[in-house]
Scaffold this active site. Structure first.
Site, PDB file in Angstrom:
ATOM      1  N   GLU B 261       0.880  -1.160   0.000  1.00 22.54           N
ATOM      2  CA  GLU B 261       0.000   0.000   0.000  1.00 22.54           C
ATOM      3  C   GLU B 261       0.914   1.205   0.000  1.00 22.54           C
ATOM      4  O   GLU B 261       1.738   1.346   0.901  1.00 22.54           O
ATOM      5  CB  GLU B 261      -0.853  -0.051   1.268  1.00 22.54           C
ATOM      6  CG  GLU B 261      -2.042   0.852   1.199  1.00 22.54           C
ATOM      7  CD  GLU B 261      -2.732   0.919   2.544  1.00 22.54           C
ATOM      8  OE1 GLU B 261      -3.082  -0.140   3.101  1.00 22.54           O
ATOM      9  OE2 GLU B 261      -2.902   2.038   3.026  1.00 22.54           O
ATOM     10  N   CYS B 298      -3.788   6.549   6.222  1.00 24.17           N
ATOM     11  CA  CYS B 298      -3.698   6.300   4.785  1.00 24.17           C
ATOM     12  C   CYS B 298      -4.938   6.802   4.060  1.00 24.17           C
ATOM     13  O   CYS B 298      -4.906   7.028   2.859  1.00 24.17           O
ATOM     14  CB  CYS B 298      -3.485   4.822   4.516  1.00 24.17           C
ATOM     15  SG  CYS B 298      -4.562   3.783   5.503  1.00 24.17           S
TER      16      CYS B 298
END
Lengths: 498, 498
Positions: B261, B298
């Site tokens: 990610e 995030c």
């Protein structure tokens, strides 16, 4: 009618040239069809067309896409009389094999049409009263990846080619498709593309939902692979080309899934009890499996591990008998025939390897004989190139001291599509450790059957650890093949927009 | 007790050295814990240990693995009083945030324990009478990939770290795990590893099922990545490091799944009707979301697209008010604080970009202020670096002429974890094309909620097109996270061996 053109954005376009020649491997002569090599400009057009079509196609109701797949199957069936002789001429495959393959291709389309309408979202209900924070309604749906590039396989001119499993799965998922036809059967490819084009027109699909490119140059393939509009690639072919494409794809700014099937030995383990009881039956099954479609199946058993013992000679004797009755026959192309001869010759010259038996007949043109090599476990350990696939009608028998030696040898295996075990009742349980070992090396584990014959169904897995496949988490055949071209999207607190 | 050692094959080993120092970012001073850098020999040992443990662990009944996961959750809860102050000291995160994260980590473990026992094979029944060929019984099961290497994240010291989502999913799948601790919270990592170790002992798990490595050197990470025993890698971190690892993994003979990610802007589209109706409410939600955990999530909204119109000034006015009341606070580490300052300064100096508002307080040590930048669509088009993530408490507002201009701008977006839409009833339907467009660019589409807050549930998708994630087909959170570490195997005509 075969025009030799490209099919881009719903049109047959470009001039016919002498670029790619259709060829009859059985008669070793050119057929009356020639095909233009796609130009760089056409390759650019085709990805644009697929990109634009994707935007419309992905938003169609699932049932409309399913109807389109069903219609492709119907169009293929309707042109069988024209298609089958062309396939036979270009591939030298038998009528029964081609007929079965056509049926299978149509079944695949229908099967995936049914699977795609079954795709259902996962719903998590909202919990507005939850403490300390409320839970929003979540819905998980599958969205298609984008335009898919399919490299057709040489050895399945229908079932893994223009309207084959990769194209069917991508179209089912809602992706537009560009097929790079295999230059070993360009006329077959055009006829199938024309059937898809008729289906697309009948179902009023967006122009560019399906496109066909005839290209022999590697540069053409490379241009397509590197085009940022392409969002996934499916490939069936040689390890050499597949790894080259994989390296090339690493140059892309945005990585894309690359689903390649690169070959497999499909080892067969014969356990002692089985060999004792059924040596001749085993020889029959093996010869049938190795010689099927002239050994040009991805699941051909290429390595057979046999235990020492009194029944071994009986098995070898029967095998010799059966093999020497086999008539030489044509392989799919001159290139494949040449590759087969080269590898067979390398094996024959290896120390410790015996050519146990071979078929009869001249090896003229693309015709080749069946070959069975015999060696033992220490020789394979010292010469690992014996564990490389021979594409064509050959297999290698490896005599092992016992099952422990088989297990030792199996630690050296790379990833495989399949692994078969021939065993008497209770022998599988007794040698469970061997099966558990191969569970980590293969995609399909088979008891008392040869690996050839791949069922199109929900529980099938066609794929396996590298290099059998580049992505072992997916299957190229069956219900899961669709998933290769989808990704999940979560809709949070989102009303229905349709 | 914190020893500063490595946890390998069920033992704490190696000497404590001054290699890695635990640090308190709030007070900008070293804590009383130091950790040895793992040696090359230890890195070799750990992959061997994980390989051996995998062989045993993967064959355990699902319920035993589920019990192990549940026990890890119980051990974590039991040591909360010792753990929480250490996490707070190493990360400067608030008590409430750390408590919530611990609860979430435990819930994740329990959730995946429940999911793993639900994994059921797909069965196709045999059809022995089928013509022209009989159909064999097929069973499709999921087998684990092998030892998994997990790189812990800096911003989730519990939920995406040693016993976080990646480790939990890998253990649930039947894989052994090696966690490379994040050097920003080494003491937290050891305490959590000790909880897992107690659970493993209690449940009599094979030694080496879980291992912890403390390593700051890139060479250590690289040695682990290239070890052929590692069969999958999970990573959460910067795009720079993630892409470096991705390139490095290309050197492996056998490719492995790399689940990384790599950051996301999480664009927020504000539609005109919503802005008209709720300008102040929007400002409140935005400031809360951007400043949560000091902007170090995030899913922080990093780009907000706003329409021109009479309500815009009201929104900006409220935002200025709220932002200037925000007190500076410590980021997770000196490195992150320095990176934030650097990017914020770059943005401030860009032509056409205004620092609309910032928080108050000195930026000493790791403390940083909240910042909101204001610009318009043409500026972003000409300076695409405005579409890079600022990790920390900042966001960029982009004023657009209308929704059409938003759509134009959105064509330039890279892949995103999320995309939010604030809209009045019917505005979503009216601008359906925008939502369909973002469907291809994001993993989660959200109506009238900020993107922060990721539900652990079956319908969650945490991931998205590259570079938000390196593999958009899987999720790092929720039911599907387990699938990252499994592959399907088909058992054909195979009796039950257990």
């Amino acid at each position: 009618m075969i025009s030799g053109q490209q099919y881009i954005a719903g049109h047959w376009c470009g001039q016919t040239e002498e670029g790619i020649q259709s060829f009859d491997p059985a008669k070793s002569r050119a057929l009356a069809y020639s095909f233009a090599e796609a130009s760089a400009e056409q390759l650019h057009q085709v990805t644009s067309a697929a990109g634009m079509a994707f935007e419309q196609y992905r938003q169609l109701p699932a049932q409309q896409r399913a109807d389109f797949l069903q219609r492709i199957a119907a169009e293929l069936k309707a042109c069988a009389d024209e298609l089958i002789p062309v396939v036979m001429a270009e591939t030298a495959l038998s009528r029964s094999r081609v007929e079965a393959e056509l049926q299978r291709s149509c079944f695949q389309l229908s099967f995936l049409a049914a699977e795609l309408v079954k795709l259902a979202p996962i719903n998590d209900a909202a919990l507005p009263e939850r403490q300390p924070v409320a839970k929003a309604a979540l819905q998980l749906r599958q969205v298609p990846l984008g335009p898919v590039l399919v490299f057709a396989a040489s050895n399945f001119p229908l079932a893994f080619s223009v309207a084959g499993g990769d194209s069917a799965a991508a179209l089912a998922a809602g992706c537009s498709v560009i097929v790079k036809a295999h230059s070993a059967h360009p006329a077959t490819s055009e006829l199938v593309a024309r059937a898809i084009a008729r289906a697309a027109e009948f179902c009023a699909m967006p122009a560019g939902v399906f496109n066909l490119i005839q290209a022999r140059n590697y540069q053409s393939a490379e241009q397509l692979l590197l085009d940022p509009k392409i969002k996934a690639v499916a490939f069936t072919g040689s390890q050499q080309v597949g790894l080259h494409f994989a390296r090339l794809l690493q140059q892309r700014a945005e990585p894309v899934p690359f689903y390649a099937e690169l070959g497999s030995l499909n080892p067969v383990f014969v356990l002692p009890g089985y060999l004792d009881q059924q040596p001749e039956r085993l020889a029959e099954m093996l010869v049938h499996s190795v010689s099927q479609s002239q050994g040009q199946l991805c699941t051909k058993p290429g390595l057979v591990l046999l235990p020492q013992g009194p029944a071994l000679q009986k098995f070898l004797q029967k095998l010799r008998e059966l093999v020497s009755a086999q008539q030489a026959g044509p392989l799919l192309s001159a290139k494949i025939a040449a590759g087969y001869s080269k590898t067979a010759e390398q094996f024959r010259q290896m120390a410790g390897v015996e050519l146990l038996a071979e078929g009869v007949g001249e090896e003229l043109g693309c015709d080749r004989r069946l070959r069975v090599f015999l060696t033992d476990s220490p020789v394979v350990v010292s010469q690992p190139s014996l564990m490389e696939e021979i594409f064509g009608p050959a297999t290698v028998l490896v005599v092992c001291q016992d099952v422990t030696q088989m297990q030792m040898l199996a630690t050296l295996f790379a990833g495989q599509l399949t692994s078969s075990f021939f065993a008497e009742p209770d022998e599988l349980k007794q040698h469970k450790a061997l099966i558990r070992q191969m569970e980590l090396k293969a995609g399909r584990l088979i008891a008392n059957m040869m690996p050839t014959g791949v069922e199109v169904s929900a529980a099938m897995q066609h794929g396996g650890p590298f290099p059998a496949a580049t992505d072992s988490r997916v299957s190229a055949v069956g219900g899961n093949s669709l998933q290769r071209f989808l990704r999940p999207v979560c809709y949070q607190n989102m009303p229905d927009l349709d």
